[in-house]
Design an enzyme around this catalytic site. Structure first.
Site, PDB file in Angstrom:
ATOM      1  N   VAL A 108     -29.774 -19.803   9.932  1.00 47.67           N
ATOM      2  CA  VAL A 108     -29.468 -19.090   8.687  1.00 47.67           C
ATOM      3  C   VAL A 108     -28.854 -20.124   7.746  1.00 47.67           C
ATOM      4  O   VAL A 108     -28.000 -20.921   8.160  1.00 47.67           O
ATOM      5  CB  VAL A 108     -28.488 -17.925   8.935  1.00 47.67           C
ATOM      6  CG1 VAL A 108     -28.082 -17.264   7.617  1.00 47.67           C
ATOM      7  CG2 VAL A 108     -29.100 -16.900   9.887  1.00 47.67           C
ATOM      8  N   TYR A 138     -22.657 -17.523  20.331  1.00 46.71           N
ATOM      9  CA  TYR A 138     -23.466 -17.093  21.466  1.00 46.71           C
ATOM     10  C   TYR A 138     -22.608 -16.431  22.537  1.00 46.71           C
ATOM     11  O   TYR A 138     -22.991 -15.405  23.108  1.00 46.71           O
ATOM     12  CB  TYR A 138     -24.236 -18.269  22.058  1.00 46.71           C
ATOM     13  CG  TYR A 138     -25.234 -18.886  21.105  1.00 46.71           C
ATOM     14  CD1 TYR A 138     -26.009 -18.102  20.250  1.00 46.71           C
ATOM     15  CD2 TYR A 138     -25.400 -20.265  21.045  1.00 46.71           C
ATOM     16  CE1 TYR A 138     -26.919 -18.670  19.373  1.00 46.71           C
ATOM     17  CE2 TYR A 138     -26.317 -20.849  20.179  1.00 46.71           C
ATOM     18  CZ  TYR A 138     -27.064 -20.045  19.343  1.00 46.71           C
ATOM     19  OH  TYR A 138     -27.961 -20.609  18.482  1.00 46.71           O
ATOM     20  N   ILE A 152     -32.892 -20.767  15.945  1.00 44.56           N
ATOM     21  CA  ILE A 152     -32.346 -19.663  15.161  1.00 44.56           C
ATOM     22  C   ILE A 152     -31.500 -20.324  14.085  1.00 44.56           C
ATOM     23  O   ILE A 152     -30.675 -21.195  14.378  1.00 44.56           O
ATOM     24  CB  ILE A 152     -31.551 -18.657  16.019  1.00 44.56           C
ATOM     25  CG1 ILE A 152     -31.122 -17.459  15.174  1.00 44.56           C
ATOM     26  CG2 ILE A 152     -30.387 -19.319  16.727  1.00 44.56           C
ATOM     27  CD1 ILE A 152     -30.593 -16.296  16.001  1.00 44.56           C
ATOM     28  N   TYR A 181     -28.809 -29.503   9.313  1.00 45.02           N
ATOM     29  CA  TYR A 181     -27.573 -29.001   9.922  1.00 45.02           C
ATOM     30  C   TYR A 181     -27.281 -29.723  11.231  1.00 45.02           C
ATOM     31  O   TYR A 181     -26.129 -30.056  11.530  1.00 45.02           O
ATOM     32  CB  TYR A 181     -27.682 -27.488  10.149  1.00 45.02           C
ATOM     33  CG  TYR A 181     -26.486 -26.908  10.857  1.00 45.02           C
ATOM     34  CD1 TYR A 181     -25.279 -26.726  10.188  1.00 45.02           C
ATOM     35  CD2 TYR A 181     -26.556 -26.549  12.197  1.00 45.02           C
ATOM     36  CE1 TYR A 181     -24.173 -26.192  10.832  1.00 45.02           C
ATOM     37  CE2 TYR A 181     -25.448 -26.030  12.852  1.00 45.02           C
ATOM     38  CZ  TYR A 181     -24.265 -25.850  12.166  1.00 45.02           C
ATOM     39  OH  TYR A 181     -23.167 -25.341  12.816  1.00 45.02           O
ATOM     40  N   GLU A 182     -28.320 -29.987  12.012  1.00 47.85           N
ATOM     41  CA  GLU A 182     -28.155 -30.636  13.318  1.00 47.85           C
ATOM     42  C   GLU A 182     -28.159 -32.159  13.227  1.00 47.85           C
ATOM     43  O   GLU A 182     -28.141 -32.835  14.252  1.00 47.85           O
ATOM     44  CB  GLU A 182     -29.252 -30.152  14.276  1.00 47.85           C
ATOM     45  CG  GLU A 182     -29.113 -28.696  14.628  1.00 47.85           C
ATOM     46  CD  GLU A 182     -30.205 -28.175  15.546  1.00 47.85           C
ATOM     47  OE1 GLU A 182     -31.265 -28.834  15.690  1.00 47.85           O
ATOM     48  OE2 GLU A 182     -30.005 -27.100  16.127  1.00 47.85           O
TER      49      GLU A 182
END
Length: 168
Positions: free
Chosen positions: A96, A140, A94, A35-36
């Site tokens: 998902v 966030y 974190i 994802y990153e």
């Protein structure tokens, strides 16, 4: 049996990871790395995770299971504030799975880590977010967190860390 934490999402169980979860933790680490856009940086192995998390107790991991299927995790550890004079919580990861987002799972993980921090008397909880990750930044902020404008993250790693440690 692993400790479970209450949450408000039907069908969701948040539990403390166990040593037998090292393969799952590594799979989730690969998920966040993808994802990153940092997959090439993952060098963790099941054995290195087992040693660091379960033998040396350097971090804790929560596993999120939705309807019996692992769908996310949070990895956190304690650090220390000299100004406050006590420990704090640092949320390293974190994550998902993308297809499971929007169900409140990430929110439940974040709240659970915050509850643990409060129970342990931590004065704050810190984490970083990539500058391009505007969906996470918005999430966030919606949870009451704010970016810290006065601090920059610095890092010495790999060869630079070795050189730094050998400077005398």
């Amino acid at each position: 049996m692993a400790k479970q934490y209450e949450n408000s999402v039907p069908g969701l169980v948040i539990r403390q990871a166990e040593e037998t979860d090292c393969g799952l933790i590594l799979e989730l680490i690969h998920g966040i790395a993808k994802y990153e856009k940092m997959e090439d940086q993952v060098v963790a192995t099941e054995e290195s995770l087992r040693e660091s998390i379960f033998v040396r107790n350097r971090a804790d991991v929560l596993i999120a299971e939705y309807e019996g299927r692992p769908v996310g995790y949070a990895l956190y550890f304690r650090n220390f504030s000299t100004f406050v004079g006590r420990e704090n919580m640092y949320l390293e990861d974190i994550f998902v799975w993308p297809e499971m987002r929007g169900k409140g799972i990430g929110k439940a993980l974040l709240i659970t880590v915050a509850k643990i921090a409060n129970e342990e008397g931590c004065s704050r909880m810190d984490w970083v977010c990539l500058d391009w990750n505007t969906p996470s930044q918005a999430f966030y902020k919606s949870m009451g967190a704010e970016p810290h404008p006065e601090w920059l993250l610095f890092r010495a790693e790999n060869e630079n860390l070795k050189k730094l440690g050998a400077m005398m």
